[in-house]
Design a protein around this motif. Structure first.
Motif, PDB file in Angstrom:
ATOM      1  N   SER A  22      12.999  -5.858  19.663  1.00  0.00           N
ATOM      2  CA  SER A  22      14.063  -6.727  18.907  1.00  0.00           C
ATOM      3  C   SER A  22      15.272  -7.156  19.974  1.00  0.00           C
ATOM      4  O   SER A  22      15.784  -8.011  19.490  1.00  0.00           O
ATOM      5  CB  SER A  22      14.748  -5.955  17.680  1.00  0.00           C
ATOM      6  N   LEU A  23      15.104  -6.562  21.231  1.00  0.00           N
ATOM      7  CA  LEU A  23      16.456  -7.064  22.078  1.00  0.00           C
ATOM      8  C   LEU A  23      15.905  -8.027  22.750  1.00  0.00           C
ATOM      9  O   LEU A  23      16.698  -8.705  23.596  1.00  0.00           O
ATOM     10  CB  LEU A  23      16.730  -5.793  23.035  1.00  0.00           C
ATOM     11  N   ASN A  24      14.594  -8.557  22.714  1.00  0.00           N
ATOM     12  CA  ASN A  24      14.260  -9.779  23.305  1.00  0.00           C
ATOM     13  C   ASN A  24      14.035 -10.718  22.290  1.00  0.00           C
ATOM     14  O   ASN A  24      13.135 -10.603  21.272  1.00  0.00           O
ATOM     15  CB  ASN A  24      12.982  -9.348  24.137  1.00  0.00           C
ATOM     16  N   GLU A  25      14.560 -11.893  22.538  1.00  0.00           N
ATOM     17  CA  GLU A  25      14.610 -13.085  21.623  1.00  0.00           C
ATOM     18  C   GLU A  25      13.166 -13.759  21.499  1.00  0.00           C
ATOM     19  O   GLU A  25      12.897 -14.575  20.769  1.00  0.00           O
ATOM     20  CB  GLU A  25      15.525 -14.029  21.857  1.00  0.00           C
ATOM     21  N   GLU A  26      12.318 -13.527  22.618  1.00  0.00           N
ATOM     22  CA  GLU A  26      11.064 -14.143  22.590  1.00  0.00           C
ATOM     23  C   GLU A  26       9.866 -13.379  21.839  1.00  0.00           C
ATOM     24  O   GLU A  26       8.747 -13.844  21.927  1.00  0.00           O
ATOM     25  CB  GLU A  26      10.760 -14.408  24.277  1.00  0.00           C
ATOM     26  N   ILE A  27      10.145 -12.320  21.473  1.00  0.00           N
ATOM     27  CA  ILE A  27       9.304 -11.533  20.920  1.00  0.00           C
ATOM     28  C   ILE A  27       9.669 -11.198  19.377  1.00  0.00           C
ATOM     29  O   ILE A  27      10.763 -10.885  19.105  1.00  0.00           O
ATOM     30  CB  ILE A  27       9.183 -10.008  21.650  1.00  0.00           C
ATOM     31  N   ARG A  28       8.645 -11.268  18.751  1.00  0.00           N
ATOM     32  CA  ARG A  28       8.887 -11.006  17.019  1.00  0.00           C
ATOM     33  C   ARG A  28       7.753  -9.827  16.630  1.00  0.00           C
ATOM     34  O   ARG A  28       6.523 -10.220  16.784  1.00  0.00           O
ATOM     35  CB  ARG A  28       8.718 -12.065  16.430  1.00  0.00           C
ATOM     36  N   VAL A  29       8.207  -8.875  16.162  1.00  0.00           N
ATOM     37  CA  VAL A  29       7.162  -8.042  15.551  1.00  0.00           C
ATOM     38  C   VAL A  29       6.704  -8.150  14.049  1.00  0.00           C
ATOM     39  O   VAL A  29       7.838  -8.352  13.229  1.00  0.00           O
ATOM     40  CB  VAL A  29       7.699  -6.315  15.428  1.00  0.00           C
ATOM     41  N   ILE A  30       5.429  -8.535  13.810  1.00  0.00           N
ATOM     42  CA  ILE A  30       5.077  -9.139  12.373  1.00  0.00           C
ATOM     43  C   ILE A  30       4.506  -8.118  11.670  1.00  0.00           C
ATOM     44  O   ILE A  30       4.242  -8.412  10.512  1.00  0.00           O
ATOM     45  CB  ILE A  30       4.422 -10.431  12.559  1.00  0.00           C
ATOM     46  N   GLY A  31       3.892  -6.968  12.240  1.00  0.00           N
ATOM     47  CA  GLY A  31       3.413  -5.892  11.431  1.00  0.00           C
ATOM     48  C   GLY A  31       3.374  -4.682  12.171  1.00  0.00           C
ATOM     49  O   GLY A  31       3.487  -4.583  13.361  1.00  0.00           O
ATOM     50  N   GLU A  32       2.976  -3.664  11.581  1.00  0.00           N
ATOM     51  CA  GLU A  32       2.715  -2.364  12.214  1.00  0.00           C
ATOM     52  C   GLU A  32       1.474  -1.642  11.387  1.00  0.00           C
ATOM     53  O   GLU A  32       1.339  -1.768  10.239  1.00  0.00           O
ATOM     54  CB  GLU A  32       4.125  -1.377  12.283  1.00  0.00           C
ATOM     55  N   ALA A  33       0.886  -0.741  11.985  1.00  0.00           N
ATOM     56  CA  ALA A  33      -0.316   0.195  11.385  1.00  0.00           C
ATOM     57  C   ALA A  33      -0.352   1.570  12.094  1.00  0.00           C
ATOM     58  O   ALA A  33       0.184   1.739  13.134  1.00  0.00           O
ATOM     59  CB  ALA A  33      -1.620  -0.617  11.884  1.00  0.00           C
ATOM     60  N   ALA A  34      -0.782   2.431  11.400  1.00  0.00           N
ATOM     61  CA  ALA A  34      -0.898   3.777  11.873  1.00  0.00           C
ATOM     62  C   ALA A  34      -2.185   4.378  12.463  1.00  0.00           C
ATOM     63  O   ALA A  34      -2.285   5.273  13.189  1.00  0.00           O
ATOM     64  CB  ALA A  34      -0.509   4.875  10.851  1.00  0.00           C
ATOM     65  N   ASN A  35      -3.160   3.532  12.566  1.00  0.00           N
ATOM     66  CA  ASN A  35      -4.607   3.638  13.097  1.00  0.00           C
ATOM     67  C   ASN A  35      -5.428   2.478  13.107  1.00  0.00           C
ATOM     68  O   ASN A  35      -5.019   1.363  12.752  1.00  0.00           O
ATOM     69  CB  ASN A  35      -5.200   4.944  12.360  1.00  0.00           C
ATOM     70  N   GLY A  36      -6.495   2.428  13.948  1.00  0.00           N
ATOM     71  CA  GLY A  36      -7.338   1.467  14.073  1.00  0.00           C
ATOM     72  C   GLY A  36      -7.798   0.682  12.694  1.00  0.00           C
ATOM     73  O   GLY A  36      -7.823  -0.298  12.667  1.00  0.00           O
ATOM     74  N   GLU A  37      -8.060   1.449  11.797  1.00  0.00           N
ATOM     75  CA  GLU A  37      -8.595   0.854  10.521  1.00  0.00           C
ATOM     76  C   GLU A  37      -7.439   0.175   9.787  1.00  0.00           C
ATOM     77  O   GLU A  37      -7.598  -1.058   9.313  1.00  0.00           O
ATOM     78  CB  GLU A  37      -8.983   1.773   9.362  1.00  0.00           C
ATOM     79  N   GLU A  38      -6.235   0.557   9.823  1.00  0.00           N
ATOM     80  CA  GLU A  38      -4.968  -0.040   9.286  1.00  0.00           C
ATOM     81  C   GLU A  38      -5.014  -1.385   9.925  1.00  0.00           C
ATOM     82  O   GLU A  38      -4.607  -2.690   9.103  1.00  0.00           O
ATOM     83  CB  GLU A  38      -3.807   0.693   9.423  1.00  0.00           C
ATOM     84  N   VAL A  39      -4.850  -1.515  11.296  1.00  0.00           N
ATOM     85  CA  VAL A  39      -4.739  -2.749  12.061  1.00  0.00           C
ATOM     86  C   VAL A  39      -5.769  -3.885  11.532  1.00  0.00           C
ATOM     87  O   VAL A  39      -5.548  -5.194  11.534  1.00  0.00           O
ATOM     88  CB  VAL A  39      -4.428  -2.537  13.426  1.00  0.00           C
ATOM     89  N   LEU A  40      -7.004  -3.408  11.450  1.00  0.00           N
ATOM     90  CA  LEU A  40      -8.121  -4.275  11.302  1.00  0.00           C
ATOM     91  C   LEU A  40      -7.921  -4.842   9.792  1.00  0.00           C
ATOM     92  O   LEU A  40      -8.218  -6.223   9.711  1.00  0.00           O
ATOM     93  CB  LEU A  40      -9.559  -3.753  11.328  1.00  0.00           C
ATOM     94  N   SER A  41      -7.282  -4.077   8.898  1.00  0.00           N
ATOM     95  CA  SER A  41      -6.919  -4.763   7.558  1.00  0.00           C
ATOM     96  C   SER A  41      -5.767  -5.770   7.647  1.00  0.00           C
ATOM     97  O   SER A  41      -5.828  -6.545   7.012  1.00  0.00           O
ATOM     98  CB  SER A  41      -6.770  -3.415   6.578  1.00  0.00           C
ATOM     99  N   LEU A  42      -4.914  -5.108   8.447  1.00  0.00           N
ATOM    100  CA  LEU A  42      -3.766  -6.013   8.431  1.00  0.00           C
ATOM    101  C   LEU A  42      -4.186  -7.359   9.198  1.00  0.00           C
ATOM    102  O   LEU A  42      -3.642  -8.284   8.742  1.00  0.00           O
ATOM    103  CB  LEU A  42      -2.724  -5.441   9.575  1.00  0.00           C
ATOM    104  N   LEU A  43      -5.064  -7.362  10.169  1.00  0.00           N
ATOM    105  CA  LEU A  43      -5.504  -8.372  10.823  1.00  0.00           C
ATOM    106  C   LEU A  43      -6.136  -9.548   9.872  1.00  0.00           C
ATOM    107  O   LEU A  43      -6.114 -10.812  10.181  1.00  0.00           O
ATOM    108  CB  LEU A  43      -6.657  -8.263  11.969  1.00  0.00           C
ATOM    109  N   SER A  44      -6.349  -9.182   8.833  1.00  0.00           N
ATOM    110  CA  SER A  44      -7.253 -10.327   7.982  1.00  0.00           C
ATOM    111  C   SER A  44      -6.055 -10.948   7.121  1.00  0.00           C
ATOM    112  O   SER A  44      -6.257 -11.976   6.376  1.00  0.00           O
ATOM    113  CB  SER A  44      -7.851  -9.401   6.755  1.00  0.00           C
ATOM    114  N   ILE A  45      -4.834 -10.348   7.345  1.00  0.00           N
ATOM    115  CA  ILE A  45      -3.782 -11.143   6.720  1.00  0.00           C
ATOM    116  C   ILE A  45      -2.820 -11.846   7.513  1.00  0.00           C
ATOM    117  O   ILE A  45      -2.647 -13.208   7.358  1.00  0.00           O
ATOM    118  CB  ILE A  45      -2.863  -9.958   5.873  1.00  0.00           C
TER     119      ILE A  45
END
Length: 210
Positions: A22-45
């Motif tokens: 968050s200290l860098n204005e060129e970077i934005r965190v749009i999501g987070e996940a706790a494991n591989g399966e969660e991030v794969l589900s998140l990527l569908s959104i």
């Protein structure tokens, strides 16, 4: 703006990374996940530019997740985050399409991966070299390791390969060869297609193994 998804099974790690980024204005965190399966589900959104991927996670680890992500979302950059500088993880991560493998320098590595540069921590680089030197015969996806690249690539494509081997981003290559960045991206895609490779990481390993 570079959109980021953080994948780590520890909430405190994710929160720390979000605070740092968050200290860098060129970077934005749009999501987070706790494991591989969660991030794969998140990527569908939502699909980010870069994923920060931990290795050791329950349900689906970072190496397995990286392999699936690079197959389904080849344009998404994946940077492996770990404190476990072990040869097997380094080699398997890169072989499965990771765009970087770092222990520190997070923001610098995100920007480098986003621009198309393979970013490796110095300790990881030496580990990778040792692994490659100890592999008697690396089996590339194309099984063409011994063939003369000049018979497969055009002179201009070989120039692009030489620039990639110097660790340059698409932007840097376009400046060096007086090409547009879009033209460089097209050259890289054609090179990977001709050699039956999936990523710049595989290209580097392929050529280092010759």
């Amino acid at each position: 703006m570079i959109d980021i998804i953080i994948v780590d099974d520890q909430v405190i790690v994710r929160d720390g990374l979000k605070m740092l980024l968050s200290l860098n204005e060129e970077i934005r965190v749009i999501g987070e996940a706790a494991n591989g399966e969660e991030v794969l589900s998140l990527l569908s959104i939502k699909v980010p530019d870069v994923i920060l991927m931990d290795i050791r996670m329950p349900i689906m680890n970072g190496i397995e997740a990286t392999k699936v992500i690079k197959a389904q979302y080849p344009n998404v950059k994946v940077i492996i985050l770990t404190t476990f500088n072990e040869d097997e993880y380094i080699f398997n991560g890169l072989k499965n399409g990771a765009d970087g493998f770092i222990l520190k320098e997070i923001i610098q590595s995100i920007k480098a991966a986003y621009e198309g540069t393979l970013m490796l921590h110095s300790q990881v680089t030496s580990k990778l070299i040792n692994v490659l030197q100890n592999v008697s015969e690396y089996s590339s996806p194309s099984a063409m390791k011994k063939k003369d690249l000049s018979k497969l690539l055009t002179p201009r494509e070989i120039e692009v390969v030489e620039q990639i081997m110097q660790g340059k981003s698409n932007k840097a290559i376009s400046t060096a060869l007086f090409l547009t960045e879009g033209t460089v991206k097209n050259y890289v895609s054609r090179i990977l297609d001709k050699l039956e490779l999936k990523s710049r990481s595989e290209l580097i390993i392929f050529l280092k193994g010759e």
